[in-house]
Structures are given as structure tokens and as C-alpha cells.
Design a protein around this motif. Structure first.
Motif, PDB file in Angstrom:
ATOM      1  N   ILE A  77       8.980  -1.104 102.528  1.00 16.93           N
ATOM      2  CA  ILE A  77       8.442  -0.033 102.814  1.00 16.93           C
ATOM      3  C   ILE A  77       7.733   0.763 101.539  1.00 16.93           C
ATOM      4  O   ILE A  77       8.296   0.975 100.518  1.00 16.93           O
ATOM      5  N   LEU A  78       6.675   1.155 101.780  1.00 14.51           N
ATOM      6  CA  LEU A  78       5.902   1.882 100.914  1.00 14.51           C
ATOM      7  C   LEU A  78       6.263   3.488 101.512  1.00 14.51           C
ATOM      8  O   LEU A  78       5.470   3.801 102.437  1.00 14.51           O
ATOM      9  N   GLU A  79       6.887   4.431 100.727  1.00 10.81           N
ATOM     10  CA  GLU A  79       7.304   5.722 101.281  1.00 10.81           C
ATOM     11  C   GLU A  79       6.053   6.466 101.538  1.00 10.81           C
ATOM     12  O   GLU A  79       5.862   7.458 102.562  1.00 10.81           O
ATOM     13  N   SER A  80       5.175   6.660 100.506  1.00 10.35           N
ATOM     14  CA  SER A  80       4.068   7.472 100.454  1.00 10.35           C
ATOM     15  C   SER A  80       2.998   6.454  99.615  1.00 10.35           C
ATOM     16  O   SER A  80       2.977   6.490  98.442  1.00 10.35           O
ATOM     17  N   ALA A  81       2.106   5.862 100.434  1.00 12.92           N
ATOM     18  CA  ALA A  81       1.263   4.850  99.820  1.00 12.92           C
ATOM     19  C   ALA A  81       0.220   5.461  98.868  1.00 12.92           C
ATOM     20  O   ALA A  81      -0.242   6.874  99.179  1.00 12.92           O
ATOM     21  N   SER A  82       0.039   4.849  97.902  1.00 11.45           N
ATOM     22  CA  SER A  82      -1.060   5.447  96.920  1.00 11.45           C
ATOM     23  C   SER A  82      -2.065   4.443  96.489  1.00 11.45           C
ATOM     24  O   SER A  82      -1.863   3.031  96.876  1.00 11.45           O
ATOM     25  N   THR A  83      -3.291   4.706  96.139  1.00  9.74           N
ATOM     26  CA  THR A  83      -4.385   3.753  95.662  1.00  9.74           C
ATOM     27  C   THR A  83      -4.006   2.691  95.047  1.00  9.74           C
ATOM     28  O   THR A  83      -4.393   1.393  95.216  1.00  9.74           O
ATOM     29  N   ASN A  84      -2.927   2.918  93.833  1.00 11.25           N
ATOM     30  CA  ASN A  84      -2.680   1.670  93.005  1.00 11.25           C
ATOM     31  C   ASN A  84      -1.636   0.651  93.705  1.00 11.25           C
ATOM     32  O   ASN A  84      -1.120  -0.113  92.936  1.00 11.25           O
ATOM     33  N   GLN A  85      -1.301   0.923  94.991  1.00 12.91           N
ATOM     34  CA  GLN A  85      -0.491  -0.164  95.937  1.00 12.91           C
ATOM     35  C   GLN A  85      -1.407  -0.939  96.595  1.00 12.91           C
ATOM     36  O   GLN A  85      -0.815  -1.802  97.336  1.00 12.91           O
TER      37      GLN A  85
END
Lengths: 114, 113
Positions: A77-85
């Protein structure tokens, strides 16, 4: 024949979205793993689980969480996706015997975060 | 922390030549060293592994050697073929009961026909 499947091959999400990546294995394996693969960085362990409802942090757990409610399924789970993910995410499973048991990988999910 | 260094990062050979990929590890408790091959667009798959009580292991055209004193291990591919073209990852087990793997950064092998 061990089969490890992942819910999506390609996924595009927006910054701030909650993202679920799912992995299912059909060999009754105890241990399951989530890695991320980036060019020039190899495979880096995010989280692993050695049994149902058990989880341990790997080398790069920040920004991720996991869930293992059933033996065959391990979710990242990515709680709040960011571009570095933005990355390729690989799931793996293995029997409970220890490090000398083979890890079997899924086909990967290429996640793009815009 | 624990680390696995892998060299070279890219390797280009002519078909029929040999290819050697080298890895070094830092954790003295590592006792298992697998090698994975990842073809373009596919998942990594185990091709050969070696345990710490063995110095060398062969499987047809591939072999792995281990030098525990120096903490390095190598993959040798003889009589390379175009289908050997892939990214190869070495790994070492961590010490402790979990025994997770630490992976090297990978070597992209290109075999030219």
C-alpha cells in the motif's frame, strides 16, 4: 509449478492517491516479499512477511505499508503516492525453510505516479 | 550496513566467448548465494545457487565459485549464446533467522551473434 501473480502489469496514478498493489501465490508459501526495482539500483526489499498477519520492514519501508490477511495474498500500500515512487514493483514468495529456499517472483507491476 | 557489490554493470561478449560476473558481500554471516537471471520484460528467475560449505558448483554452461575468506563469489558462463542476454543479479543471504536476500545492482549481459 509455482505461480506468483500480481494484480496489474501497468498502473498510472496521481500524486496523493492511495495505491494498492496485490500479489497472490498458489504454492502455500509462508514467506512473501515486496521489492522495488530501479535501473542501476537492483532489487531493494520494501517489506516482507513470514506468516499471515506478520510483517517486517525491509531496507526501504518509508512511504509504504503492507497487509497479509490470508496466506496466499500480500498487499503493498502506498498511502499517498509520490512521483519518487514511480518504479517497477516485484512480489516474491518462498517456503518457510529459510534463505536457501528459492524465491519465486511475480511478473512485476510498473507503477507511474504523475 | 550489509551490502553486495556487483561488477561489471554492463558486459558485452561475442557469441561463444565466456562471461564472468563478480560480486562481493560484507555480511560475514551470509551463507547462501543465489544468482537470478531477468530477461527483458520478464520476472527474475533463479539459475544457480551456492551454499557456504561449497567452493564451486556447475550446471551445464554456468558455474558459480565462492571464496568465503575474501567474501566474493562469481558467475561464469561458457560458450555464451544470444539467449544468455539478460540482466543477472547476484544475492547474499543476511545473517539471522529471517535470512532475507541482499541483491547486487545487476549486470546487463549482451551476447552478440
Amino acid at each position: 509449478d509455482v505461480k506468483v501473480t500480481q494484480s496489474s502489469r501497468y498502473l498510472v496514478k496521481r500524486t496523493g492517491e492511495k495505491v494498492f498493489l496485490e500479489c497472490v501465490q498458489d504454492m502455500d508459501h509462508e514467506n512473501m516479499f515486496w521489492y522495488r526495482q530501479d535501473p542501476g539500483l537492483g532489487l531493494r526489499l520494501i517489506y516482507f512477511s513470514y506468516d499471515v498477519k506478520m510483517k517486517e520492514k525491509g531496507d526501504i519501508p518509508e512511504g509504504y505499508s503492507v497487509s497479509r490477511e490470508k496466506k496466499e495474498r500480500f498487499s503493498l500500500i502506498l498511502e499517498s503516492a509520490s512521483t519518487n515512487q514511480t518504479s517497477m514493483y516485484l512480489c516474491a514468495s518462498r517456503e518457510a525453510g529459510g534463505p536457501t529456499d528459492t524465491q519465486y517472483f511475480g511478473p512485476g507491476t510498473r507503477l507511474t505516479v504523475l | 550496513g550489509e551490502n553486495v557489490e556487483q561488477h561489471p554493470s554492463t558486459l558485452s561478449v561475442q557469441e561463444g566467448d565466456s562471461a564472468v560476473i563478480k560480486c562481493t558481500y560484507s555480511d560475514s554471516a551470509s551463507n547462501y548465494f543465489p544468482w537470478y537471471k531477468q530477461e527483458l520484460g520478464k520476472r527474475p528467475q533463479l539459475i544457480i545457487d551456492i551454499r557456504s560449505n561449497v567452493g564451486e558448483k556447475k550446471d551445464q554452461r554456468i558455474a558459480v565459485t565462492l571464496n568465503k575468506t575474501a567474501k566474493h563469489f562469481s558467475l561464469h558462463i561458457t560458450e555464451t549464446q544470444p539467449e544468455d542476454s539478460a540482466v543477472y543479479f547476484c544475492a547474499a543471504s543476511r545473517g539471522g533467522s529471517q535470512g532475507n536476500l541482499i541483491f547486487g545492482k545487476g549486470t546487463k549481459l549482451s551476447v552478440k551473434p
